[in-house]
Scaffold this active site. Structure first.
Site, PDB file in Angstrom:
ATOM      1  CB  SER A 132      -1.107  -0.365   1.079  1.00 46.67           C
ATOM      2  OG  SER A 132      -2.329   0.888   1.169  1.00 46.67           O
ATOM      3  CD  GLU A 170      -5.321  -4.609  -4.042  1.00 50.62           C
ATOM      4  OE1 GLU A 170      -5.284  -3.370  -3.607  1.00 50.62           O
ATOM      5  OE2 GLU A 170      -4.734  -5.244  -3.657  1.00 50.62           O
ATOM      6  CG  HIS A 199      -5.572  -2.097  -0.066  1.00 48.16           C
ATOM      7  ND1 HIS A 199      -4.758  -1.940  -0.988  1.00 48.16           N
ATOM      8  CD2 HIS A 199      -4.979  -1.324   1.424  1.00 48.16           C
ATOM      9  CE1 HIS A 199      -3.670  -1.280  -0.789  1.00 48.16           C
ATOM     10  NE2 HIS A 199      -4.127  -0.873   0.345  1.00 48.16           N
TER      11      HIS A 199
END
Length: 300
Positions: free
Chosen positions: A145, A240, A270
């Site tokens: 991320s 995602e 995610h």
């Protein structure tokens, strides 16, 4: 079809999102420390806290792993939440699969410390590793991320500073676009249980000092030049909202003739890699990453 085991993360995210509205920052940081709950503790991995030139970090050391190879792991959490503690088990699974040490770093978080504090800390850690005797060809940057952003932007910054680059880059569900222009932010809104446009905008407001930072290539690596960049492996879930960030990064590195792998795992959330030890999708993805990464670090 997604495995039943992988739905643990979807359900965790759904529960988080229902609690986040109006939540203050300290409580939100506590909430995201629950990230580790999705990950089964890896066997045969030990942990040691360390001060990496002023940056708190934890070593994840697999038994019989190569002590002279290191994965520099930058945790996710929108630059605002997450820590070395929330991600140490995931890093441990990756380290064990690769057969190398992982160093999970606690870079300074926003909004107390805005861009570029985070990338500055990552660069500091790389200098510390070289001082400890590690060689660049035995170092890889890895992150998820926002930490995936740092895994990509740190080599870009090292190159700009004329410093040696790591041997490889691994980006897990990377969040790269500070302008939030990806199509899947909208088309996958119904399938992504956590990462919503409003959530990302809130993180941006804490991370960047002004709109001009959103187009700085060190904050938004989708605007960077990838000439001479290390080989890169990008792993992302098909459900995602950040899927387009991963796709666009792959397009940029391929255009620059950089060795690139884009691994899109259908119906996954995610950073589905958090389900390591729990779900086959996570374990299989980590195995593919490790098989690609080992020769990059000179491991058989």
């Amino acid at each position: 079809m997604a495995s039943t085991q992988s739905l643990f993360l979807r359900d965790l995210y759904t529960e988080w999102l229902g609690r986040m509205d109006g939540m203050d920052l300290p409580t939100m940081r506590d909430l995201f420390e629950e990230w580790h709950l999705a990950t089964i503790e890896p066997s045969g991995v030990t942990y040691e806290e360390v001060d990496a030139a002023g940056v708190p970090a934890v070593w994840a050391d697999p038994v019989d792993g190569a002590s002279d190879r290191v994965l520099v792991f930058t945790h996710g959490g929108g630059f605002v939440v997450g820590s070395r503690h929330s991600h140490r088990k995931l890093a441990g699974h990756l380290a064990k699969a690769v057969g190398a040490r992982a160093l999970v770093i606690d870079y300074r978080r926003a909004p107390e410390h805005r861009f570029p504090a985070q990338i500055d800390d990552a660069v500091t850690v790389h200098g510390w590793l070289l001082d400890q005797g590690f060689t660049p060809e035995h170092i890889a940057t890895v992150g998820d991320s926002a930490g995936g952003n740092l895994a990509v932007s740190t080599p870009l910054k090292l190159a700009a500073l004329g410093k040696p680059l790591p041997a490889a880059v691994v980006a897990l569900s990377p969040w790269l676009d500070m302008e939030l222009s990806g199509e899947t932010l909208d088309t996958n809104d119904g399938t992504d249980a956590l990462v919503k446009r409003a959530v990302l905008q809130g993180m941006i407001d804490g991370f960047l000092s002004g709109p001009e930072d959103a187009t700085d290539p060190f904050a938004n690596p989708l605007l960077a030049d990838y000439t001479g960049f290390p080989p890169v492996y990008i792993s992302v879930g098909g459900h995602e909202t950040l899927l387009d960030d991963a796709r666009r990064l792959a397009e940029l590195t391929e255009k620059a003739e950089i060795e690139t792998v884009l691994d899109v795992v259908p119906e996954q959330q995610h950073v589905f890699h958090f389900c390591a030890g729990r779900a086959p999708e996570a374990d299989d993805a980590i195995a593919r990453i490790a098989a690609w990464l080992r020769p990059k670090l000179g491991l058989s």
